[in-house]
Write a protein that holds these residues in place. Structure first.
Motif, PDB file in Angstrom:
ATOM      1  N   UNK A 354     -65.259   6.547  26.978  1.00  0.00           N
ATOM      2  CA  UNK A 354     -66.194   6.187  25.935  1.00  0.00           C
ATOM      3  C   UNK A 354     -66.462   7.364  25.138  1.00  0.00           C
ATOM      4  N   UNK A 355     -66.717   8.573  25.713  1.00  0.00           N
ATOM      5  CA  UNK A 355     -67.415   9.733  24.780  1.00  0.00           C
ATOM      6  C   UNK A 355     -66.111  10.266  24.028  1.00  0.00           C
ATOM      7  N   UNK A 356     -66.343   9.815  22.759  1.00  0.00           N
ATOM      8  CA  UNK A 356     -65.321  10.218  21.707  1.00  0.00           C
ATOM      9  C   UNK A 356     -65.900  11.077  20.503  1.00  0.00           C
ATOM     10  N   UNK A 357     -66.162  12.149  20.595  1.00  0.00           N
ATOM     11  CA  UNK A 357     -67.158  12.750  19.666  1.00  0.00           C
ATOM     12  C   UNK A 357     -66.536  12.313  18.077  1.00  0.00           C
ATOM     13  N   UNK A 358     -67.641  12.238  17.280  1.00  0.00           N
ATOM     14  CA  UNK A 358     -69.048  12.352  17.364  1.00  0.00           C
ATOM     15  C   UNK A 358     -69.612  11.051  17.888  1.00  0.00           C
ATOM     16  N   UNK A 359     -68.725  10.025  18.320  1.00  0.00           N
ATOM     17  CA  UNK A 359     -69.339   8.840  18.784  1.00  0.00           C
ATOM     18  C   UNK A 359     -69.174   8.629  20.137  1.00  0.00           C
TER      19      UNK A 359
END
Length: 504
Positions: A354-359
């Protein structure tokens, strides 16, 4: 540059000695949206001295004239909602409607502060007591002079305006140092105020990184209002202690939501998702922990998962969540999620991917190991840690075990207020979430690692003024113990009077 979750650069961090400006970036694209001065200590001192002269003029205007100017500023902010919301979006990445909502709250608080300042702070009579019956006693609250406000990036208008509006209404001038991530919001606020108060720089701006904030603390301002991380707040306090400058410190939180067995589960689930994931979880009073009574936990989790799975982050106007504004915070969120899952936690929504920079997409965790970072430290992302408890009292006990004490939420039909009063928190919402922040008359602030002092409400107005007590002799009295000319029996007579009037 080291930055912290709640919004401010570390005060000891330094920029290049050759650097005189810095860029503000859109976190969604990395595009430069503005360039601002990097103020050094000399420049900060000059700004403060100009504000000191301006503050004396502003204080002498009196309550009525200040209210008139603040009302004009409010009207200007209403007309400029969309323009300022656009600046907020470009510097934080948050959805446009979230920025508009932030400004609605700003405007309502400004209206309240301007209208209530005279009633709260003006000189008033107080009782003189039996011993001083010949004295007329009064107290009034007079402005400090120059207030330094160090603001965060997550709510770059609403949070600092909780200090700025109330400090101005109390008669102070203000030097505002916004986060280095949102200097454009600070520039817009200061420029708009100058349109209605063109005579003097009553609201002034200083921009830069942590060392600029440190310079403001050391500049001779009469009070500092800081919002940011606990670690940075301690450094601000240390810097201000050198000159005994009073401080107001609003730091982070690890706020809890308690779900009782008789709660409206649909409303509680909606509140948990909004409280934990609005503004991409970058909310100091956001929900990070949920303690739900075992008897209703399964159904509550189903409702939370159903709602959270629908949320989508993105840079487009219609996205539910914006990006993580501060790039380094992405890694904090990643570490909290990864460590929890590696330690045996289970994700009912989202996960490591779920951590997909910048989101960061919504993450809901259960069975998180006690003592893990996700359970005790401020994550500042769109994550929820849900824990099952035997009853609501255990939930309150667990919530109170942390070091933070900012806000809290209780959902219970029969015991909401009772449970809320037991929470170690500066603010509590019962059967709603974050509602206290939108009520201008309520003081806002925390305890423990969440800081001290209050913005908003009557307490917020008094926070930016110092009480001055005064007595005035109305007539002479035969028994005056406060004189070397008193008779030998004067003190004995006063003692008899006290025994007669105060001995029961």
């Amino acid at each position: 540059m080291t930055r912290t979750a709640s919004g401010e650069a570390e005060p000891m961090a330094a920029a290049s000695s050759a650097q005189t400006t810095f860029d503000s970036l859109d976190p969604r694209t990395g595009e430069v949206v503005g360039r601002y001065p990097l103020h050094d200590a000399t420049e900060v001192n000059e700004i403060v001295e100009s504000a000191r002269v301006a503050g004396r003029w502003w204080a002498e205007l009196g309550f009525a004239e200040r209210k008139k100017r603040l009302d004009q500023w409010r009207a200007l902010l209403v007309r400029g909602i969309d323009e300022l919301a656009g600046v907020i979006c470009s510097e934080t990445g948050k959805p446009l409607d979230d920025a508009r909502l932030e400004l609605v709250l700003v405007i309502d608080h400004l209206h309240w502060a301007a209208n209530k300042a005279e009633k709260v702070l003006r000189r008033r009579k107080v009782g003189s007591g039996v011993l001083m019956a010949n004295q007329a006693a009064t107290v009034e609250y007079v402005p400090f002079g120059v207030v330094g406000v160090i603001g965060p990036w997550n709510y770059p208008a609403f949070t600092p305006m909780g200090s700025i509006a109330y400090a101005l209404a109390a008669g102070n001038s203000v030097v505002f140092k916004p986060s280095e991530l949102t200097p454009g919001v600070g520039r817009w606020l200061v420029d708009s105020f100058a349109e209605v108060v063109p005579e003097h720089p009553v609201l002034a701006l200083t921009t830069g990184f942590g060392e600029t904030g440190a310079a403001l603390c050391a500049s001779g301002v009469d009070k500092v209002a800081f919002t940011g991380s606990t670690a940075t707040g301690k450094r601000v306090m240390a810097a201000c202690s050198e000159t005994l400058t009073p401080v107001l410190v609003e730091c982070g939180g690890k706020d809890a939501l308690i779900v009782d067995s008789d709660a409206d589960l649909k409303a509680a689930a909606e509140a948990a998702v909004w409280g934990g994931m609005s503004n991409a979880g970058q909310t100091c009073i956001g929900v990070e922990r949920v303690f739900v009574v075992e008897a209703v936990a399964d159904r509550f989790l189903e409702l939370v998962a159903e709602r959270a799975k629908k949320l989508r982050p993105g840079g487009e106007p219609g996205a539910d969540l914006g990006p993580i504004t501060m790039p380094s915070q992405v890694e904090v969120i990643r570490r909290h999620v990864d460590e929890a899952l590696d330690g045996g936690a289970r994700a009912v929504v989202g996960g490591k991917d779920s951590v997909r920079p910048p989101f960061v997409e919504p993450v809901v965790l259960v069975d998180v190991p006690a003592g893990s970072a996700a359970a005790v430290d401020e994550t500042f992302g769109p994550t929820l840690v849900v824990e099952r408890v035997r009853d609501a009292d255990e939930g309150v006990e667990r919530a109170n075990q942390g070091n933070y004490g900012l806000g809290g939420t209780v959902f219970s039909r029969s015991r909401g207020v009772e449970l809320g009063r037991k929470l170690r928190a500066g603010m509590v919402a019962v059967n709603s979430v974050i509602a206290f922040a939108a009520v201008p008359a309520l003081p806002f602030g925390g305890v423990g690692d969440s800081g001290f002092g209050r913005i908003h409400g009557e307490d917020g107005l008094r926070e930016f003024a110092r009480p001055q007590s005064m007595t005035r002799t109305k007539f002479r009295i035969p028994l005056n113990p406060m004189s070397f000319a008193r008779s030998k029996g004067t003190v004995r007579a006063v003692v008899r009077l006290i025994r007669l009037t105060r001995g029961r």
